[in-house]
Design a protein around this motif. Structure first.
Motif, mmCIF file in Angstrom:
data_model
loop_
_atom_site.group_PDB
_atom_site.id
_atom_site.type_symbol
_atom_site.label_atom_id
_atom_site.label_comp_id
_atom_site.label_asym_id
_atom_site.label_seq_id
_atom_site.Cartn_x
_atom_site.Cartn_y
_atom_site.Cartn_z
ATOM 1 N N SER A 1 98.642 117.784 -14.121
ATOM 2 C CA SER A 1 99.793 117.998 -13.262
ATOM 3 C C SER A 1 99.759 116.992 -12.122
ATOM 4 O O SER A 1 98.704 116.552 -11.698
ATOM 5 N N LYS A 2 100.941 116.634 -11.649
ATOM 6 C CA LYS A 2 101.013 115.648 -10.576
ATOM 7 C C LYS A 2 102.163 116.025 -9.660
ATOM 8 O O LYS A 2 103.230 116.401 -10.133
ATOM 9 N N CYS A 3 101.957 115.954 -8.360
ATOM 10 C CA CYS A 3 103.057 116.234 -7.450
ATOM 11 C C CYS A 3 102.841 115.497 -6.138
ATOM 12 O O CYS A 3 101.735 115.048 -5.840
ATOM 13 N N ARG A 4 103.916 115.378 -5.389
ATOM 14 C CA ARG A 4 103.843 114.772 -4.068
ATOM 15 C C ARG A 4 104.140 115.828 -3.025
ATOM 16 O O ARG A 4 105.053 116.634 -3.227
ATOM 17 N N GLU B 1 99.854 112.174 -2.890
ATOM 18 C CA GLU B 1 100.117 112.398 -4.301
ATOM 19 C C GLU B 1 98.875 113.092 -4.844
ATOM 20 O O GLU B 1 97.757 112.609 -4.650
ATOM 21 N N GLU C 1 96.937 114.658 -8.133
ATOM 22 C CA GLU C 1 96.984 114.611 -9.596
ATOM 23 C C GLU C 1 95.618 114.884 -10.197
ATOM 24 O O GLU C 1 94.666 115.179 -9.514
ATOM 25 N N ARG D 1 106.669 120.531 -0.742
ATOM 26 C CA ARG D 1 106.640 119.840 -2.034
ATOM 27 C C ARG D 1 107.861 118.932 -2.159
ATOM 28 O O ARG D 1 108.975 119.350 -1.867
ATOM 29 N N SER E 1 110.300 117.469 -4.435
ATOM 30 C CA SER E 1 110.761 117.625 -5.811
ATOM 31 C C SER E 1 111.931 116.705 -6.131
ATOM 32 O O SER E 1 112.360 116.603 -7.259
#
Ligand code: SF4
Ligand code: SF4
Length: 136
Positions: free
Chosen positions: A2-5, A49, A51, A74, A76
């Motif tokens: 999973s990856k998010c900023r 970031e 991940e 988050r 999105s």
């Protein structure tokens, strides 16, 4: 994987908290610091970031930060650029602090690197042709 900023906003009392170290060591996440603004007197801001973890690991890491009193936002959205309509005036690059938007030699035409974008949306207002937009 999973990856998010995320944007982390933390009060002066928590500036010393080694957030990236804890995310790496305790939650086995890979962290890329995209932008940081830390001042001992003001609210600190970090754009990260996150991940290399399962969605559960990422969520557990972010929940840990929230439990410490850090506000987690988050990101999105993403920036869409209508390249065909661009006149390469460069106005958007002046506000893009992450340099996701930059002029590329030798033609000095606009180039957009979405991997550097922190979705601050400043470029959306800066483009006179309104061909940059933030979308979900
Ligand atoms: S939203 Fe626009 S100004 Fe902000 S980082 Fe992304 S490309 Fe640059
Ligand atoms: S401000 Fe708009 S027209 Fe000018 S370079 Fe950026 S995207 Fe292209």
């Amino acid at each position: 994987m999973s990856k998010c900023r995320v944007i982390l906003s933390f009060p002066p009392a928590l500036i010393e908290l080694p957030v990236t170290y804890r995310l790496v060591k305790d939650f086995n996440l890979k962290i890329n610091i995209m932008r940081a603004r830390i001042s001992p007197k003001d609210e600190g801001k970090l754009v990260l970031e996150v991940e290399d973890g399962s969605p559960e690991q990422v969520e557990a890491g972010l929940r840990f930060l929230e439990d410490q009193g850090i506000r987690v936002t988050r990101l999105s959205k993403e920036i869409k650029w209508d390249q065909d309509l661009c006149v390469h005036c460069g106005a958007c690059t002046a506000v893009c602090l992450s340099q996701a938007l930059h002029m590329e030699p030798p033609e000095w035409e606009l180039d957009f690197d979405p991997n550097k974008c922190i979705v601050c949306e400043l470029c959306v207002q800066a483009c006179p042709l309104q061909i940059l937009e933030a979308s979900f």
